[in-house]
Every structure is written in structure tokens, then in C-alpha cells.
Design an enzyme around this catalytic site. Structure first.
Site, PDB file in Angstrom:
ATOM      1  N   LEU A 535     117.026  -1.556  -0.379  1.00 16.94           N
ATOM      2  CA  LEU A 535     117.693  -0.225  -0.672  1.00 16.94           C
ATOM      3  C   LEU A 535     116.488   0.704  -0.978  1.00 16.94           C
ATOM      4  O   LEU A 535     116.914   2.024  -1.022  1.00 16.94           O
ATOM      5  CB  LEU A 535     118.298  -0.228  -2.098  1.00 16.94           C
ATOM      6  N   GLY A 539     110.804   2.772 -10.328  1.00 17.29           N
ATOM      7  CA  GLY A 539     109.095   3.109 -10.378  1.00 17.29           C
ATOM      8  C   GLY A 539     108.771   1.757 -10.788  1.00 17.29           C
ATOM      9  O   GLY A 539     107.452   2.358 -10.598  1.00 17.29           O
ATOM     10  N   PHE A 540     109.014   0.827 -10.664  1.00 14.35           N
ATOM     11  CA  PHE A 540     108.806  -0.499 -11.380  1.00 14.35           C
ATOM     12  C   PHE A 540     108.690  -1.281  -9.900  1.00 14.35           C
ATOM     13  O   PHE A 540     108.757  -2.875 -10.297  1.00 14.35           O
ATOM     14  CB  PHE A 540     108.992  -0.538 -12.227  1.00 14.35           C
ATOM     15  N   GLY A 541     109.310  -1.399  -8.704  1.00  9.71           N
ATOM     16  CA  GLY A 541     109.100  -2.153  -7.447  1.00  9.71           C
ATOM     17  C   GLY A 541     110.459  -1.774  -7.455  1.00  9.71           C
ATOM     18  O   GLY A 541     110.784  -0.901  -6.900  1.00  9.71           O
ATOM     19  N   PRO A 542     110.366  -2.676  -6.268  1.00  7.07           N
ATOM     20  CA  PRO A 542     111.193  -2.413  -4.531  1.00  7.07           C
ATOM     21  C   PRO A 542     112.690  -2.637  -5.523  1.00  7.07           C
ATOM     22  O   PRO A 542     112.583  -3.938  -6.086  1.00  7.07           O
ATOM     23  CB  PRO A 542     111.605  -2.931  -3.392  1.00  7.07           C
ATOM     24  N   VAL A 543     113.750  -2.134  -4.599  1.00 14.52           N
ATOM     25  CA  VAL A 543     115.539  -2.941  -5.340  1.00 14.52           C
ATOM     26  C   VAL A 543     116.216  -3.310  -3.665  1.00 14.52           C
ATOM     27  O   VAL A 543     115.838  -2.469  -2.829  1.00 14.52           O
ATOM     28  CB  VAL A 543     116.651  -1.924  -5.610  1.00 14.52           C
ATOM     29  N   LYS A 557     116.330  -5.792  -8.608  1.00 19.07           N
ATOM     30  CA  LYS A 557     114.492  -5.211  -8.226  1.00 19.07           C
ATOM     31  C   LYS A 557     113.653  -5.639  -8.962  1.00 19.07           C
ATOM     32  O   LYS A 557     114.352  -7.301  -9.932  1.00 19.07           O
ATOM     33  CB  LYS A 557     115.596  -4.645 -10.049  1.00 19.07           C
ATOM     34  N   ASP A 654     114.107   7.586 -20.037  1.00 21.18           N
ATOM     35  CA  ASP A 654     114.000   7.970 -18.003  1.00 21.18           C
ATOM     36  C   ASP A 654     114.780   8.254 -17.345  1.00 21.18           C
ATOM     37  O   ASP A 654     115.655   8.211 -16.881  1.00 21.18           O
ATOM     38  CB  ASP A 654     113.756   6.728 -18.017  1.00 21.18           C
TER      39      ASP A 654
END
Ligand code: ACK
Length: 849
Positions: A535, A539-543, A557, A654
Site C-alpha cells: 500500500l 516512516g517505519f516500514g512498508p504497509v 505494517k 505525529d
């Protein structure tokens, strides 16, 4: 001291014309004694241009014109000394004096009464005191803000302003009621921000109980619930805020409740003219009031929102439902099966055809009957059973026994145990039996599920062995991981709760009931994390998009190993979201900690993020103004829940368009709690060396000094609102000629009276102008430079939701020039550039402090 200064001025002005030094000293002595006493004696006068100041210079009494009022009328009032006009009491609310009536004055008359006389000698207001022996009677303003007329011989107060309140409750006041006459002290709102005459809202103790009610005219619109121990049962988060609490006391024929707040500074509760109770606290460092707490704050706070036998749950999309055993009928909620009792049961009162169902953690219904001297829940239940019209009871050591007869009104579901009370609802036994399976049925369920669980465990064990084979090389690493975090063999057989894997800090709850999903299932659901299912990149990795075996659509996530979100952030997010539930927060379906993977599984949001929607030329036409306004309100409510209405006080840290997800109906849900922090009850700010968040959305005090608080989220919310209204991205917008960023440009238009020009041109002027203006106004208030100048989310929701809300004027917002933001554009992360956008990524700056 103003009198003293004034008289000094007179004295010095007079001395050159020959007045002797003795006369000068006499004037000064007189003046200083007058001011120091802070009082009036019999025959004493206070003219329109004079004031009395309390001994410790806390409060001042005199005539004033309300700030912002166009009229030139004077009211006698009390206000904080040396603070921008903050009036806490008004005498002649309905009969102001003309400002040019120089002969008008407050006088302590010969019979000891305080009266306001106009220039013609007519009484405009009177305290109503008459004492047979007025000698020595005096009126004094205390440092508590109380104006007291005292009889000198006895020292007994004849009259106190604290017993004739207007719209403000000060820390030394008491809510009280005469137990014989049932007469209670009542606080009444002003009519408007500039008109102190009595408005339509009032607040006071109930005639019988320890409960406070807020009325609109004679109609209740909110109530606190009964006092249990030192907190009110109908107000969540109260124990956290009021460590010392509310103290009930009976003295002679007076029942009263006083407050012992944990906060030592200046504070006041104001019943404002819009019908809200707002607690303001004084911030010494900024020299400003900030709104700390307020009610009513959600739709379920509205009195009896769901009708008789209804229950209101603000965290659900459809907030009203009927209590168990009741169903919707034409007139509201009605019992499905009547309860057998005397008259319709042969065994008479206490017939065993009824039983009780526990409804945990609710605001106790209105109009409880308090039964004294009951020592146990069983005895309380017996009282209810012996009364055919008893519909429910509650028992708590601090409350003793309460029963309700007839209809159950104004029930609100609170988020967790510990809030409100557990009530026991009387139902026909057949209703309870539906809920309680028969023992033999339970036995069969247990046997069958054990067999299925064993079969599944064997099956998944072999599957797991099979999958692990190719990874022999990482065995050592796996061993290390699996000793710390025990993987669960399958989702279906997963009985491991977070209790077993998450460190449980004192006072926190674990995320019980949230499933751990095994890695194999996640791989299958996402076609082994295929690129087609990707998708995007957070910020912390692919979804990834995926589908669970039962058909539920999910978003997965996958925290990249190189990402900043380490185990701590991961645990943080899991624990937080598992505990929070609100229709405007994204729902966590499960998680997976296996091998070296840390994976969060969310409900899938078909409309993805607001960022993807708002800044996409093809999608934006779908976001008409009505939808945008609903999105703004939804985010505001989600944030209010985080800051105030959930059991925890959570700062998101955030908030940005890419962290707002949209469900099928474009209802917004706040997501990504990796940086969120739980605040202690009395904690208002945290300093950190590790500044994490997204430039453009970060408040100045956080970005520059590492200070964050709920007001940092308010700042991000303000940016978001201006983006939603304008359809322009904060980090991309630049007014070339004027060198202004989105905040500066919005401010410029606002000041020039052209705020509507900010509206997204793609809306083609199709909007509700009043809502647009309110959004821009609130957006600007939220992005103020000083955190204390930004409203709390409670006020934001109110201001956005009501056309009548009183909005103060914004000042120039933070970072109004573009150059600050140019720096922000440098933030980026590694990864597939297809999925990157400038303000999508969370950054970390480590600052030396
Ligand atoms: O803006 P998007 O299309 O929506 O791209 C981002 C991407 O993943 C990285 O955060 C999308 N995303 C995140 N969570 C979800 C979810 N629960 N449902 C649908 N899309 C999601 C987000």
C-alpha cells in the site's frame, strides 16, 4: 494599592502649593491604612474610579466595564489583581450604572448593608443585610476572592459574596444545600461574553444527593454523577486530575462539597454563557490562563441522550443502544420480557423469576434512591428484590447501596473498569439464562474446542517446521528472539495474551484479548509481502494489504529492521492502541512478533490516508466541503479522546495527513501511535532530547526545545485543518511573492478580512461559509506560537461544533515565514521512491541539551 497611588499623586501635587509635611504624612497614613485594610467601614464609600485590593494582593473589588463591551456601563465586581480583566463575581448583574454617573458608589450603610447607590441616591443593588447592632461592622475583600460583611462584636459574617455566586467557582468556595429547605447555591452563566446579566445556564447541587447538575433553564443538560469517595462517578479521568478530590461535609443543616485540588496555583471553574463548565489554570511563566478541563465534552455527556433504558457509548459509531434485555420500540427502549414480581408472580415480592445482569463501568443512572446502613452487595440486592418497582441496584463501599425504581435515565458507558460504577440490572431469569449457557453445554463446548485446538496445534506445528527449514542459517538469531518473544502457533489457537509478552508497568493495563497472529498467516494474507499488495511506505516500514482466512481485509505494517521503530516503539504502539477504542482511532486487529519480524495488523481502510486523498487531483473532487468538515470534526473528537476522554492522557506526537486514515464512508481514523506517549495525570509537559515527528506539523517548542505536551498535538491539528480547508500541503505551499508559508498566508488573509480566499479552489465556492470561517479561525488559534495560547481539544470541539461559540482573536501564528520550512524538506527515508512524499515521513532529530 491603586487608591494609595492615587492619593500619593494628590499629595505630591498639592505639596508645592504649600501643604505642610505633616498634612502630607497624614494623607499617606490614611491612604495606606485604607488600602491595607482592604475594607469599608460603616459610612465608607467606594466610588466608580476607586478599588479595594485584598491584603495579599490577590483580588480587587471595584466597578468595571466588561472587556469587549460596546456599552459604557459599570458593574460592581471582583477580579484577579494585576491580571488582564478576569472577573469572578458581579453584584449588580441586572442593573448597571452609567459610566458618567460620577456620584454613584458602593456604600456600607448605617445598618451594615452594602448598597450601590446611583447619583440620584437610588438603590441599584443591595446585599440585603440588616443588623440591629451595626457598630463596628465592616466589609472586607479576602485573598480568597470573598467579599465579606462582618459584625465586629461577634466576628460573625453577616453576608459573603461566596454565598451569592455568579458564574465562577473559586477554590475556596463550596457547593452547598440546606438539608431542610433543600435550597442550594446556584451558579448562573453570563448572558454573553460581554453581558454579565444572568444567562440561561445554571449549576448547583441536586436537591437530595451529592450530585451537581447543569441546567438550561429548568432542563438538566449534564450531571456529575454521585460523589463516590472523593470523585464524581459520572466524570471520567477525575481521579487522575483531583488527587485530593472533592470533600462532602454536613454541618448543622447544611450539606456542602468543597474542592481540594492538587494544583497549587490560581484556578477557577467558569460556567460560560454557552453552557460549558471550564476549568482554567493560571500559567505563571506565560502569564496566561489556559483551559485545563471542561464538560460536557462528548455527545453522551448530554443528559439522557439515549432515553430511558438506553445506554450511550461515545466510542461507537452509533452511540445509542438499548440496555441488555431491552429492545427498541416506538417510545424508546422497552423490556423484552416483563420481570415477574408481586401481582404477576405467585411467589410475590422477591419472586425468583428475576435476576441481575452486571453492566460494568457506567455513569450511574439518574435519580437513585440511597439506602443507608447496608453493608454488603447481597443485602443491597435483597432490598431491590423486595421492591417490585426496583429496576437496578448498585453497591460500592463508598456509595453504599443505591437502587433505582422505574425508568433508568442518562446511562453512559465508560471506557474501562475503575470509572463510574457497576450496576446490576434486574431482568427476567430467562434473559439471563440466554447469556449463561447450561453447565452440560459448557462441558461439551470445552471438550470439542480442546480437541480442535490440539488438532490445530499439531497441524500448525508441522506447517511451522516446514516453513522454518530454509532459514537454518538464522537459527541462532531466531533462538534469541524466540526466548524473548514467544510466537504463537496460529491465530485460531492463539490463547497467549499480551500479559505474557508485554512488560506490564505499574498502573497500566495489558492489551488482553488482542490476538497474536502467526507469521505464516500474515505471509499467506499478503501473498508473502508481495509488491502488488504494497500500500505504501510509512516512516517505519512498508504497509501491505491482505486478507485473513476468515475474509477480513487487513493492512499489515511490517516494521523494517532498519527502521527507527525499534521494539520499544512497537510495544508502545501495540499497548496503546489495544487500550484505546474510539470510532476515530484506527483499530488494531492483531500483531505478530516472530522470527525477526515485528508486524502490526490493522483493519483495512479502503480510502487509505487523508494525505493520499486530499492532495490527489483525481480524488479531491470527492471531498466536498461537508465531507471535509466531518473529517475535521472526527479528527478533533479522536484527539479529544486521546487527550482527555480516555483513561489515559495520550499525546500522539505525529499527527499529520498521512496518519489520518479514511474508512469506507470517509470517516477519519487517527493511526500510527509509534511515537505516542502516555502522560501522567498531573503531567502537562515532557522534555526530550529525542525530537521525533514531522516538520511542518511540529510545534515550535517541540521542534526547537524538545518540549511536548497535548498542545503540540493541537498545533499539528491546526496545520491539518488549514491543509484540509485550503487543499494545500503545509510543506509544499509557498507564496513566492510574499515569501509566506501556509500558516503565514492564512494569517495574512485573516487579517485582511479575506480568509475565505484560503478555501480550496477545487470546491468552487461550494461550502458552508460559517463552517469554513470557524475552521480557519480555530486552525489559526491552534497554530499559535505559545502553547498556552492554543485552545485545548475540548474547546476546539466546542468551537468547531457551535456557531454560537465565543472564539478569541488569533495572533500571528508560529513559523509564519517560509524559510523555516525549507529546512524541513530535507527529511526523507530510504526505500522505494515511488512511495515517498515530502511530509509523509517521521523524522528524528537528536539534539544536545
Ligand atoms: O497514503 P496511503 O495510501 O495510506 O499510503 C499509506 C501507506 O499505507 C503507508 O502508511 C497506507 N495505510 C496505512 N495503514 C492503512 C490501513 N489501515 N488501511 C489502508 N491503508 C493503510 C497509507
Amino acid at each position: 494599592m491603586r487608591i494609595l497611588t492615587r492619593m500619593r499623586r494628590i499629595a505630591f501635587a498639592a505639596s508645592p502649593s504649600g501643604l505642610s509635611f505633616v498634612l502630607l504624612s497624614w494623607i499617606l497614613v490614611l491612604a495606606s491604612s485604607y488600602a491595607q485594610n482592604s475594607s469599608l467601614s460603616i459610612g465608607g464609600k467606594l466610588k466608580l474610579n476607586q478599588t479595594i485590593i485584598s491584603g495579599g494582593k490577590e483580588f480587587e473589588l471595584g466597578f468595571f466595564t466588561p472587556r469587549g463591551s460596546a456599552s459604557n456601563q459599570r458593574y460592581l465586581g471582583i477580579w484577579y489583581y494585576n491580571i488582564t480583566q478576569t472577573v469572578v463575581w458581579v453584584a449588580n448583574r441586572e442593573n448597571p450604572i452609567a459610566a458618567d454617573d460620577s456620584d454613584a458608589a458602593l456604600v456600607l450603610s448605617d445598618n451594615g448593608d452594602a448598597v450601590i447607590l446611583d447619583g440620584s441616591g437610588k438603590t441599584v443593588w443591595s446585599a440585603g443585610v440588616s443588623t440591629p447592632s451595626p457598630n463596628g461592622t465592616f466589609a472586607r475583600l479576602d485573598d480568597t476572592g470573598n467579599f465579606v460583611i462582618t459584625q465586629a462584636s461577634t466576628g460573625v459574617p453577616l453576608w459573603e459574596s461566596f454565598r451569592h455566586p455568579t458564574d465562577t467557582f473559586l477554590r475556596d468556595m463550596r457547593f452547598s444545600r440546606n438539608t431542610t429547605t433543600k435550597q442550594a447555591l446556584v451558579w448562573t452563566s453570563w448572558k454573553s461574553a460581554t453581558d454579565p446579566s444572568p444567562g440561561q445556564f445554571s449549576l448547583g447541587l441536586d436537591h437530595n444527593s451529592s450530585e451537581l447538575y447543569l441546567w438550561n433553564g429548568s432542563v438538566p443538560i449534564w450531571r456529575t454523577g454521585l460523589l463516590k469517595g472523593r470523585t464524581f462517578t459520572g466524570v471520567t479521568t477525575m481521579s487522575a486530575f483531583y488527587i485530593f478530590g472533592f470533600n462532602p461535609e454536613t454541618n448543622g443543616d447544611e450539606f456542602s462539597i468543597s474542592v481540594s485540588p492538587s494544583f497549587a496555583g490560581k484556578m477557577r471553574f467558569v460556567l460560560d454563557y454557552t453552557g460549558s463548565i471550564v476549568e482554567y489554570r493560571w500559567n505563571e511563566s506565560s502569564g496566561k490562563w489556559f483551559d485545563y478541563w471542561g464538560r460536557p465534552s462528548n455527545k453522551c455527556d448530554s443528559y439522557n441522550r439515549c432515553g430511558a433504558f438506553g445506554i450511550c457509548d461515545p466510542s461507537r459509531s452509533s452511540i445509542c443502544s438499548c440496555l441488555p434485555g431491552f429492545e427498541q420500540s416506538s417510545g424508546g427502549c422497552a423490556r423484552r420480557i416483563p420481570v415477574g414480581c408481586a401481582g404477576n408472580s405467585s411467589s410475590g415480592p422477591g419472586s425468583d423469576s428475576s435476576g441481575f445482569l452486571t453492566i460494568p463501568a457506567v455513569k450511574p443512572p439518574d435519580q437513585a434512591l440511597w439506602i443507608r446502613s447496608i453493608q454488603s452487595k447481597d443485602d443491597c440486592q435483597a432490598v431491590c428484590l423486595n421492591n417490585c418497582s426496583c429496576t437496578a441496584f448498585a453497591y460500592a463501599p463508598d456509595l453504599e447501596c443505591m437502587i433505582w425504581t422505574g425508568r433508568l435515565l442518562d446511562i453512559q458507558q465508560f471506557p474501562s473498569p475503575g470509572n463510574g460504577v457497576d450496576i446490576y440490572l434486574r431482568l427476567d431469569r430467562s434473559e439471563l439464562e440466554n447469556k449463561k449457557p447450561k453447565p452440560w453445554k459448557v462441558a461439551i463446548y470445552v471438550v470439542i474446542s480442546t480437541i480442535v485446538a490440539i488438532c490445530c496445534a499439531i497441524f500448525f506445528y508441522f506447517m511451522w517446521r516446514h516453513r522454518r527449514k530454509p532459514r537454518e542459517s538464522t537459527k541462532e538469531e531466531e533462538k534469541r528472539e524466540s526466548t524473548a518473544y514467544r510466537p504463537c502457533s496460529s491465530m485460531n489457537s492463539c490463547s497467549v495474551s499480551f500479559d505474557t509478552i508485554l512488560p506490564n508497568k505499574e498502573g497500566e493495563e495489558t492489551g488482553q484479548g488482542l490476538p497474536l497472529i502467526d507469521l505464516g498467516t500474515v505471509r499467506d494474507a499478503t501473498s508473502n509481502f508481495s509488491n502488488e499488495n504494497k500500500l505504501g511506505e510509512g516512516g517505519f516500514g512498508p504497509v501491505y494489504r491482505g486478507k485473513l482466512p476468515e475474509g477480513q481485509e487487513i493492512a499489515v505494517k511490517r516494521l523494517s529492521r532498519s527502521s527507527g521503530q525499534g521494539l520499544e516503539e512497537f510495544m508502545n504502539e501495540v499497548k496503546l492502541i489495544a487500550k484505546l477504542q474510539h470510532r476515530n482511532l484506527v483499530k488494531l486487529v492483531g500483531c505478530c512478533i516472530e522470527e525477526q519480524e515485528k508486524i502490526l495488523i490493522y483493519e483495512y481502510m479502503p480510502n487509505k490516508s487523508l494525505d493520499a486523498f486530499l492532495f490527489d487531483k483525481k480524488l479531491i473532487p470527492q471531498l466536498d466541503w461537508g465531507k471535509r468538515f466531518r473529517i475535521v470534526m472526527g479528527i478533533a473528537r479522536g484527539l479529544l479522546y486521546l487527550h482527555q476522554d480516555s483513561r489515559l492522557k495520550v499525546v500522539h506526537r505525529d499527527l499529520k495527513a498521512s496518519n489520518i486514515l479514511l474508512d469506507a464512508t470517509l470517516n477519519p481514523k487517527i493511526s500510527d501511535f509509534g511515537l505516542a506517549r502516555i502522560f501522567g495525570a498531573d503531567q502537562s509537559q515532557v522534555n526530550t532530547c529525542r525530537v521525533m515527528g514531522t516538520y511542518g506539523y511540529m510545534s515550535p517548542e517541540y521542534a526547537m526545545e524538545g518540549r511536548f505536551s497535548i498542545k503540540s498535538d493541537v498545533f499539528s491539528f491546526g496545520v491539518l485543518v488549514l491543509e484540509i480547508v485550503s487543499g494545500k500541503r503545509m510543506t509544499r505551499f509557498q507564496h513566492e511573492e510574499l515569501n509566506l508559508n501556509l500558516l503565514g498566508y492564512s494569517w495574512k488573509l485573516w487579517k485582511e478580512g479575506k480568509a475565505l480566499e484560503l478555501l480550496d479552489p477545487s470546491l468552487d465556492g461550494q461550502c458552508n461559509e460559517d463552517e469554513v470561517m470557524r475552521c480557519i479561525h480555530v486552525g489559526l488559534l491552534c497554530v499559535q506560537d505559545e502553547a498556552t495560547d492554543r485552545p485545548a481539544m475540548f474547546s476546539v470541539v466546542q468551537m468547531l461544533g457551535s456557531a454560537a461559540a465565543n472564539l478569541y482573536e488569533p495572533q500571528m501564528p508560529a513559523y509564519s515565514r517560509r524559510r523555516h520550512l525549507l529546512e524541513s524538506d530535507t527529511s526523507s527515508t530510504d526505500g522505494d521512491p515511488r512511495f515517498q512524499s515530502i511530509n509523509k515521513h517521521t523524522i528524528t532529530i537528536v539534539e544536545a541539551r
